[in-house]
Design an enzyme around this catalytic site. Structure first.
Site, PDB file in Angstrom:
ATOM      1  N   GLY A  75       0.816  -1.215   0.000  1.00  0.00           N
ATOM      2  CA  GLY A  75       0.000   0.000   0.000  1.00  0.00           C
ATOM      3  C   GLY A  75       0.846   1.260   0.000  1.00  0.00           C
TER       4      GLY A  75
ATOM      5  N   CYS B 273       1.228   2.913  12.507  1.00  0.00           N
ATOM      6  CA  CYS B 273       2.356   3.570  11.865  1.00  0.00           C
ATOM      7  C   CYS B 273       2.901   4.710  12.707  1.00  0.00           C
ATOM      8  CB  CYS B 273       1.944   4.085  10.492  1.00  0.00           C
ATOM      9  SG  CYS B 273       1.197   2.787   9.527  1.00  0.00           S
TER      10      CYS B 273
ATOM     11  N   SER C 188      -3.603  -3.482  -0.600  1.00  0.00           N
ATOM     12  CA  SER C 188      -2.438  -4.203  -0.097  1.00  0.00           C
ATOM     13  C   SER C 188      -2.847  -5.580   0.405  1.00  0.00           C
ATOM     14  CB  SER C 188      -1.830  -3.381   1.043  1.00  0.00           C
ATOM     15  OG  SER C 188      -0.765  -4.082   1.642  1.00  0.00           O
TER      16      SER C 188
ATOM     17  N   THR D 192      12.430  -7.622 -10.058  1.00  0.00           N
ATOM     18  CA  THR D 192      11.976  -8.990 -10.318  1.00  0.00           C
ATOM     19  C   THR D 192      10.643  -9.234  -9.624  1.00  0.00           C
ATOM     20  OG1 THR D 192      14.246  -9.698 -10.569  1.00  0.00           O
ATOM     21  CG2 THR D 192      12.631 -11.421 -10.117  1.00  0.00           C
TER      22      THR D 192
ATOM     23  N   HIS E  28      -1.766  -7.727   2.713  1.00  0.00           N
ATOM     24  CA  HIS E  28      -1.764  -8.201   4.109  1.00  0.00           C
ATOM     25  C   HIS E  28      -2.919  -7.668   4.939  1.00  0.00           C
ATOM     26  CE1 HIS E  28      -0.023  -4.693   6.461  1.00  0.00           C
ATOM     27  NE2 HIS E  28       0.281  -4.303   5.246  1.00  0.00           N
TER      28      HIS E  28
HETATM   29  C1  LIG Z   1      -1.854  -0.285   5.889  1.00  0.00           C
HETATM   30  C2  LIG Z   1      -2.228   0.908   5.081  1.00  0.00           C
HETATM   31  C3  LIG Z   1      -1.377   1.429   4.095  1.00  0.00           C
HETATM   32  C4  LIG Z   1       0.006   0.887   3.888  1.00  0.00           C
HETATM   33  O1  LIG Z   1      -0.006  -0.373   3.304  1.00  0.00           O
HETATM   34  P1  LIG Z   1       1.307  -1.309   3.421  1.00  0.00           P
HETATM   35  O2  LIG Z   1       1.026  -2.436   2.510  1.00  0.00           O
HETATM   36  O3  LIG Z   1       1.372  -1.731   4.857  1.00  0.00           O
HETATM   37  O4  LIG Z   1       2.471  -0.494   3.007  1.00  0.00           O
HETATM   38  C5  LIG Z   1      -1.807   2.500   3.350  1.00  0.00           C
HETATM   39  N1  LIG Z   1      -3.027   3.029   3.528  1.00  0.00           N
HETATM   40  C6  LIG Z   1      -3.880   2.565   4.457  1.00  0.00           C
HETATM   41  C7  LIG Z   1      -5.228   3.174   4.579  1.00  0.00           C
HETATM   42  C8  LIG Z   1      -3.519   1.491   5.261  1.00  0.00           C
HETATM   43  O5  LIG Z   1      -4.363   1.036   6.176  1.00  0.00           O
END
Ligand SMILES: *Cc1c(COP(=O)(O)O)cnc(C)c1O
Length: 396
Positions: free
Chosen positions: A69, A323, A197, A235, A199
């Site tokens: 993300g 974060c 994203s 890659t 995860h």
């Molecule tokens: C978790 C998150 C991200 C970042 O995604 P990552 O894959 O962890 O870098 C960005 N935006 C929002 C709203 C998120 O919840």
């Protein structure tokens, strides 16, 4: 141990892991290679791209796989700002965006771009009138997330999309929290770019998507080989991409039952906390919010101490956003909603997932009640004239 921090990350679904495993071992080929090993993994990546595209109403060649993300958000904002700079250098992003957007916008300010951080109301929803008033002839980009990661508030992206369209401004939405919980369709409402994203919906970490509508002018941020139609070198992360697509497919297929379960336990949690613990405020919108999110401010308590006590009790939650934890800055999201700094400091996010149960909720509420009384007893902020107790108003 109860895990109530699904907005930070989720475990990989075992079906997803099973689908990924062969791509770490026998199917290890580089999809760019001109031999059978490469052809096999290239076919797997093509299939993943088709799956993702069809689930969001896009064409496969509008899907770019990224490292997550954060990269997708960086790419959308920075790539669009740079590619369209001769048309104008004014960008609008909401004040409650994820740090991946806010800090990128601040970097662009240093490069000479002007940024408006669009204001939100008390629930964290973008103020449409103020957003409209901030649009200028040199505005090239509007970025507003689909759903907020801290307070779960859903944004009026259909209205914002219409505003941007009328004026020929690119519209990007960070759908990282929404993906897997809400049906996404890049045509309804129309978006030019969209990120998510793996995860956050029971897929692997380190892999994400940026949808870019064909025709959008976007610069590159990662230069290298010819991967991703020469738009992003590096890659290809084959197991990650296979896993993301499988997790996204499952999340969309099982969305209705997962949301029914998660929102029922979340609603029970909110109702019990608000009824049984005094001096608590629910942050975010009471109704227009993600099905798994509950964010509270516990008055007279530091969020960090509450988080540590819950952790000792085996309950994993988040204070502010994951974060920004580690920093003592109050959440920029809560401050943008007008929450006083004291209350912002006392905020905790509970984000539930499909493996949580109503039984866990009830145990967690009882532990939370004990901890809140204990911390308020210790708190110099707690006024002596107030009674430090919880209410016996359990609702069945
Ligand atoms: C978790 C998150 C991200 C970042 O995604 P990552 O894959 O962890 O870098 C960005 N935006 C929002 C709203 C998120 O919840």
């Amino acid at each position: 141990m109860f895990y109530f921090d699904h907005a930070a990350t989720t475990p990989v679904d075992s079906r997803v892991l099973q689908k990924m495993l062969p791509y770490f071992t026998e199917n290890f080929g580089n999809p760019n290679s001109q031999h059978a090993y490469g052809r096999r993994t290239a076919a797997a990546v093509d299939e993943a791209r088709d799956t993702v595209a069809s689930l969001i109403g896009a064409k496969p060649n509008e899907i770019y796989f990224t490292s997550g993300g954060t990269e997708s958000d960086n790419w959308a904002l920075r790539g669009a700002a740079h590619a369209n700079a001769e048309r104008g250098k004014h960008l609008i992003v909401s004040a409650v965006e994820h740090p991946a957007m806010i800090s990128t916008a601040k970097e662009l300010q240093k490069e000479g771009f002007e940024v408006t951080f669009a204001a939100v109301d008390e629930f964290g929803r973008v103020d449409l009138q103020k957003l409209k008033d901030s649009i200028r002839p040199d505005t090239t980009f509007i970025g507003v997330m689909t759903a907020n990661n801290e307070i779960g508030t859903l944004q009026p992206i259909a209205e914002i999309s219409a505003l941007a369209r009328e004026r020929g401004i690119l519209f990007f939405t960070d759908a990282v929290q929404a993906a897997g919980a809400l049906k996404l369709n890049v045509k309804e409402p129309a978006v030019d770019m969209l990120s998510f994203s793996g995860h956050k919906f029971y897929g692997p970490k380190g892999v994400g998507v940026l949808y870019v509508r064909s025709g959008v002018r976007l610069g590159k941020i990662i230069t290298g080989g010819h991967q991703e139609r020469s738009m992003r070198g590096g890659t290809t992360n084959v197991p990650g991409i296979v896993g993301l697509a499988e997790a996204f497919r499952i999340a969309n297929e099982e969305m209705a039952q997962n949301n029914a379960h998660v929102s029922a336990i979340r609603d029970r949690f909110i109702a019990r906390v608000l009824h049984e613990i005094p001096y608590v405020k629910l942050n975010g919108h009471p109704k227009d919010r993600l099905p798994n999110n509950a964010n509270f401010s516990f008055r007279y308590i530091e969020g960090e101490s509450l988080l540590f006590s819950l952790d000792l009790a085996g309950i994993a939650v988040s204070s502010g956003s994951a974060c920004s934890s580690g920093s003592l800055e109050p959440s920029h999201v809560l401050l943008a909603t007008g929450l006083p700094e004291g209350l912002a400091h006392g905020s905790i996010r509970f984000s539930f997932g499909k493996e949580n149960t109503a039984g866990q909720i009830d145990i967690a509420v009882e532990k939370l009640k004990e901890i809140v009384v204990r911390l308020r007893n210790l708190s110099p902020l707690f006024p002596k004239e107030l009674k430090n107790e919880v209410y016996d108003k359990e609702i069945k």
